[in-house]
Design an enzyme around this catalytic site. Structure first.
Site, PDB file in Angstrom:
ATOM      1  NE  ARG A 368      -5.642  29.365 -18.109  1.00 52.46           N
ATOM      2  CZ  ARG A 368      -4.676  30.231 -18.327  1.00 52.46           C
ATOM      3  NH1 ARG A 368      -4.964  31.445 -18.734  1.00 52.46           N
ATOM      4  NH2 ARG A 368      -3.422  29.895 -18.140  1.00 52.46           N
ATOM      5  CB  VAL A 369     -11.863  31.958 -23.666  1.00 47.01           C
ATOM      6  CG1 VAL A 369     -13.192  32.486 -24.129  1.00 47.01           C
ATOM      7  CG2 VAL A 369     -11.430  32.634 -22.385  1.00 47.01           C
TER       8      VAL A 369
END
Ligand SMILES: Nc1ncnc2c1ncn2[C@@H]1O[C@H](COP(=O)(O)OP(=O)(O)OP(=O)(O)O)[C@@H](O)[C@H]1O
Ligand SMILES: [Mg+2]
Length: 512
Positions: A368-369
């Site tokens: 997600r990053v």
């Protein structure tokens, strides 16, 4: 004679003065008593001011840590050999939490969670000690995650990239290559300046020895710390291992360094905590885990972060590992960990058995990053890869039943098979950013479509030398370099096509 009497009188007077000058005040000390002990835990009565995580010292010299505060007794996890302890012996509080040695002296060493050597060497001569529990950095002390942490594993770096300061869970069944993926990431740091801390929780001594051996053989062991709480160590020590490792890692983060922390694995850590909690008769909750099981993992993983420039700009990347039973990622501990981390890499037993290694299930894995941190050169080429690969997997299932397909679909499948072959990668053979970029360029430019599937591995093996000779600026690509220009990409594909030609199957029409 009178002189003697005089002396005696003077002596008596001075003694009396001295006795009078002694002030007798009451002195208070809290002393507890052991109620019962066994299986690496002890229950203690008294010590009304004891706090959670406080270190207790037993009369026999043993040490323990408070893990539960009841109304009448205290649950304590033993951190040293509890053999001599008997019921009734006294226990004293220290008002301190457990501390571990930290510093450069630990680099290259194998230690237990209280810093004692396990590699047969001297006790590391650390001057600094730090508490095992540290509050996570506040929001204003953090900075955005910007730089990638290269794992050297193409499928991860291309499709599930990890950033420095991120927490990415490696999850999968037994024996699906979870440790192998983490170890490959550690080994790949030989070409970066990242410090690696490997925390082994509840692992067999032989598995830990294998990991240490592979890092010593292929990685940069002088920049690694191995913190080991083996399966036969006290439950307290096993429980302590990830926190101690995190504290040892934070020492470097606070000094502006980038650190990678691998925790192998948190399922065993949860099981140890469950064991201790049940022995201490704490109320069991879901799957018999105690109520604070989420909290013990979240407060650990929350400590991974990238620090702001004012705090030195260091980063702590965490790669916790979790084991699933029969691929059930919706069990209690896996869902907890998935919700705490910034993404997960799911290793699939079916893929593993089909010999697709690393067995990363791209559809069920996410970062997600890291996407925002991916090296620009790689990002430009990896964009469509995930989609193409997913489409291929779907098509392949469809054609397994002998369905007739048109030429376009056949080409798509052939191309997909090449993607899969390129993504397969052996252990201990990390790819540099340049090699990864070249492989993706060759895939998207269709230079590999004429190379037979069983020769793709040879193509990859020949790539480093070929790049060094014919495209040195790609071979030395940096993760902060801008994306490759179209012109350069064209030249690179030309160079790759020449290499691919040497592996291509001879054209049957040409030989006629
Ligand atoms: N990319 C790979 N290429 C070849 N072999 C691999 C690869 N990845 C893993 N293996 C092999 O698969 C086996 C299992 O790997 P590993 O021990 O890392 O799995 P694990 O998921 O950590 O297992 P456990 O659940 O027992 O901890 C090992 O023998 C390892 O050598
Ligand atoms: Mg393992």
């Amino acid at each position: 004679m009178p002189k003697l009497a005089d002396d005696l009188r003077r002596w008596t007077e001075s003694s009396r003065k001295r006795i009078d000058s002694v002030v007798m005040t009451p002195w208070e000390e809290q002393v507890g008593r052991v109620l019962h002990t066994g299986d690496g835990v002890a229950t203690v009565s008294g010590l009304p001011e004891a706090r959670l995580d406080e270190l207790l010292v037993f009369e026999s010299g043993a040490r323990g840590m408070v893990v539960g505060l009841g109304e009448t007794d205290i649950g304590c996890m033993m951190l040293s050999d509890p053999k001599g302890i008997v019921a009734g012996e006294t226990v004293r509080g220290t008002t301190e939490v457990a501390r571990v040695p930290v510093g450069d002296e630990l680099l290259g060493r194998v230690v237990d969670p209280i810093g004692m050597p396990l590699d047969g060497g001297e006790v590391p001569a650390c001057r600094d000690f730090a508490p095992i529990e540290n509050p996570a950095p506040a929001i204003y002390d953090r900075a955005l995650i910007e730089r990638p942490l290269a794992t050297g594993v193409l499928v991860v770096d291309a499709m599930i990239p990890i950033g420095r300061g991120q927490r990415e869970l490696i999850i999968g069944d037994r024996g699906t290559g979870k440790t192998a993926l983490a170890v490959d990431t550690i080994i790949n740091q030989r070409s970066s300046d990242v410090i690696c801390v490997y925390a082994a929780v509840g692992q067999k001594a032989s598995s830990v020895a294998r990991v240490i051996e592979s890092v010593r053989h292929s990685g940069a062991p002088e920049r690694c710390i191995f913190v080991v709480g083996e399966a036969d160590a006290l439950p307290g020590l096993q429980w302590l291992t990830p926190y101690a490792a995190c504290t040892m890692a934070e020492h470097f983060t606070a000094r502006g360094r980038d650190v990678l922390l691998v925790i192998d694995d948190l399922s065993k850590h949860a099981a140890v905590y469950r064991e201790v909690s049940l022995l201490l008769r704490r109320p069991p909750g879901r799957e018999a885990f105690p109520g604070d099981i989420f909290y013990i993992h979240s407060r650990l993983l929350e400590r991974a972060a990238r620090l702001s420039p004012e705090r030195g700009g260091g980063s702590l990347t965490a790669l916790p590992i979790a084991e699933t039973q029969a691929g059930n990622i919706s069990a209690f501990i896996p869902t907890n960990l998935i919700s705490i981390t910034d993404g997960q890499i799911y290793l699939d037993p079916t893929l593993f058995n089909e010999d697709q290694k690393p067995a990363v299930d791209v559809g069920r894995s996410v970062s997600r990053v890291g996407g925002k941190t991916q090296a620009p050169a790689l990002k430009a080429l990896a964009g469509s890869l995930k989609l193409e690969y997913a489409q291929f997997l779907e098509l392949e299932v469809f054609t397994r039943f002998g369905t007739m397909v048109d030429e376009r679909t056949r080409k798509k499948i052939e191309h997909g098979r090449r993607i899969r072959a390129v993504l397969a990668q052996n252990q201990f053979s990390p790819l540099s950013l340049g090699e990864q970029t070249a492989l993706l360029a060759a895939l998207s430019g269709r230079q590999l479509d004429d190379v037979p599937l069983d020769r793709i591995a040879e193509f990859r093996a020949a790539l480093p030398r070929w790049l060094a000779e014919h495209a040195p600026e790609i071979a030395d690509l940096d993760d902060r370099a801008p994306p490759i220009t179209d012109e350069k990409l064209g030249q690179l594909r030309q160079v790759l096509a020449e290499l691919a030609d040497t592996f291509a199957a001879p054209d049957p029409e040409a030989t006629e």
